[in-house]
Scaffold this active site. Structure first.
Site: not given
Ligand SMILES: *Cc1c(COP(=O)(O)O)cnc(C)c1O
Length: 377
Positions: A186
Site C-alpha cells: 500500500k
Molecule cells: C488491502 C485492502 C484491504 C485489506 O487490507 P488489509 O490491511 O490487508 O486487511 C481492504 N480493502 C482494499 C480495497 C484493499 O486494497
C-alpha cells in the site's frame, strides 16, 4: 530466492528512518499498545483531519470493527462495490451480515455507481461501504446523500486512497468511519497494519474497546498506573497494532505526501506514453479530481488483448496484476446479488495493473510502456 522482476508491481520506500524507528522500539523494551501507537494515532488523525484515529492490526479487522460499531449483524445487508478486494465481503460475513454488490459507474470511472447502490437498498440494508478504487475518491456527495435519505451508515474503504482528498476534504472524514491499510504494497506500508478514522465519539470508543477484548481499560494505562481494574462490556477481539508497526507507520506517514506526488508524476508519464495506443485506455484519465495513485490500471480493447499483454509482461519480467475479479463471481460469494454487474465484469476482463511505486525511475516507466506498445500494436 524470490523471482527476479526487472520491474516489480510495487516496492517499498524504506531506509534510515524505518531502521531508526524499529531500533527505537527495541531499545524502549515496550512492544505493544504504547507511546508509538499513541503518537501514530495522533499524527494520522492530524493528517486526515479526523477527530479520532484508532490503530488496528489490519484493515480487514478495521472494517469488521466499523461494521460492528455501526450496528451491522445477523440478517442485515451491507452494500458494497463488486469491483473490490474481497476484504469488505469477508468482514461483512464475519459479523453475520450479507454483502450485496453494486456495479461501477463506467469503465472510465470504475468506482461504485450511487444509482446502483440505491437500486439495491432493501428493508434489510444497514450500511454502505464505498471503496476509493485505485486511490480516486468515489462520488461521495451522492453516496452520502443517499445514506442520509435511506438512514444508512457509510464506511469508506480508503485502503487505496491514503492522502487523497475529495472536494478539498481528505478521505477518512467523508462518512461515519473509514479504514486504511498498511499492508506491504500500500502507499504507506508497515507489513500488516491498519487505521480506523472517525469524527464520531461513539464509533471511536466502540472500535477502541472491541479492538482490545471488549475491555474498558488498556494494558498501557494499567502499566502507567492509571487503572488497575477493568470490565468486559462487549464480545471483543484482539485487533491491536504493536509498537514496531506503529513506529514504521510514523516514518511512512512523514514520507506520504512526497511519495504520493512521485506516484502522480509516474502516473502522468504513463498517461503521456500510452494515450495513443489504439483501443487502450486509462481509467479516470482527464477527469478532474484528486487521487493517491495507488494503482496504475490500463484497459485493453478486449480480454484477448489484455491476456496477450499480460503474457508479454511476464516474458519481459515486468510484474503486473489484476485489480480485481468481480467479488460476486467468487465461489464463496456467488448468490442472490450476482446479477446485473455487467460493467464490473467487463472491467475485470480488460483491466491490467502496471507497476507503480514512488521509487521507480522514468526509465522503468518507459520500459513498461515499450512492452505494452509492442504487445498492443
Ligand atoms: C488491502 C485492502 C484491504 C485489506 O487490507 P488489509 O490491511 O490487508 O486487511 C481492504 N480493502 C482494499 C480495497 C484493499 O486494497
Amino acid at each position: 530466492m524470490p523471482f527476479k522482476w526487472t520491474v516489480p508491481l510495487s516496492d517499498l520506500d524504506y531506509g534510515a528512518p524505518e531502521r531508526a524507528a524499529v531500533l527505537r522500539v527495541l531499545k524502549s523494551r515496550w512492544l505493544t499498545m504504547g507511546p508509538e501507537v499513541e503518537a501514530f494515532e495522533k499524527e494520522f488523525a492530524r493528517a486526515t483531519g479526523a477527530k479520532h484515529a484508532v490503530a488496528v492490526s489490519n484493515a480487514t479487522a478495521g472494517l469488521r470493527l466499523c461494521l460492528l460499531a455501526l450496528g451491522a449483524g445477523k440478517g442485515d445487508e451491507v452494500l458494497q462495490p463488486a469491483l473490490n478486494f474481497v476484504a469488505s465481503a469477508n468482514a461483512t460475513r464475519t459479523v453475520g451480515a450479507e454483502p450485496v454488490f453494486a456495479d461501477i459507474l463506467s469503465l472510465e470511472e470504475p468506482t461504485v455507481d450511487p444509482a446502483e447502490l440505491e437500486a439495491r437498498v432493501t428493508a434489510k440494508t444497514k450500511i454502505v461501504v464505498a471503496m476509493h478504487y485505485g486511490g480516486r475518491p468515489c462520488r461521495m456527495a451522492e453516496i452520502a446523500a443517499l445514506c442520509r435519505r435511506k438512514k444508512l451508515a457509510l464506511i469508506e474503504d480508503a485502503c487505496h486512497a491514503v492522502g487523497a482528498s475529495y472536494k478539498g476534504r481528505p478521505v477518512g472524514v467523508l462518512g461515519d468511519a473509514a479504514c486504511f491499510s498498511f499492508f506491504g504494497n500500500k502507499n504507506m506500508a508497515t507489513g500488516e497494519g491498519g487505521m480506523v478514522t472517525t469524527d464520531r465519539d461513539d464509533v471511536a470508543e466502540k472500535v477502541r474497546r472491541l479492538r482490545s477484548h471488549g475491555m474498558t481499560t488498556l494494558t498501557w494505562d494499567r502499566h502507567r498506573g492509571h487503572a488497575s481494574r477493568y470490565d468486559v462490556t462487549d464480545h471483543g477481539y484482539n485487533d491491536r497494532l504493536d509498537e514496531l508497526h506503529a513506529a514504521l507507520g510514523r516514518a511512512q506517514l512523514k514520507k506520504l505526501p512526497g511519495n504520493n506526488r512521485r506516484r502522480a508524476r509516474w502516473a502522468a508519464l504513463y498517461l503521456r506514453r500510452l494515450k495513443n495506443l489504439s483501443g487502450w485506455s486509462v481509467p479516470f484519465a482527464g477527469m478532474p479530481g484528486d487521487s493517491a495513485h495507488h494503482l496504475m490500471v490500463v484497459l485493453a480493447p478486449d480480454e484477448a488483448a489484455r491476456d496477450a499483454a499480460a503474457a508479454a509482461f511476464k516474458e519481459a519480467r515486468v510484474q503486473t496484476s489484476l485489480h480485481y475479479p468481480c467479488v460476486a463471481d467468487f465461489t464463496a460469494f456467488r448468490g442472490r446479488s450476482s446479477g446485473g454487474l455487467a460493467k464490473t465484469r467487463d472491467f475485470a476482463r480488460r483491466a491490467l495493473t502496471l507497476p507503480l511505486f514512488p521509487t521507480m525511475t522514468a526509465a522503468q516507466v518507459e520500459a513498461v510502456c515499450r512492452v505494452l506498445r509492442r504487445a498492443g500494436a
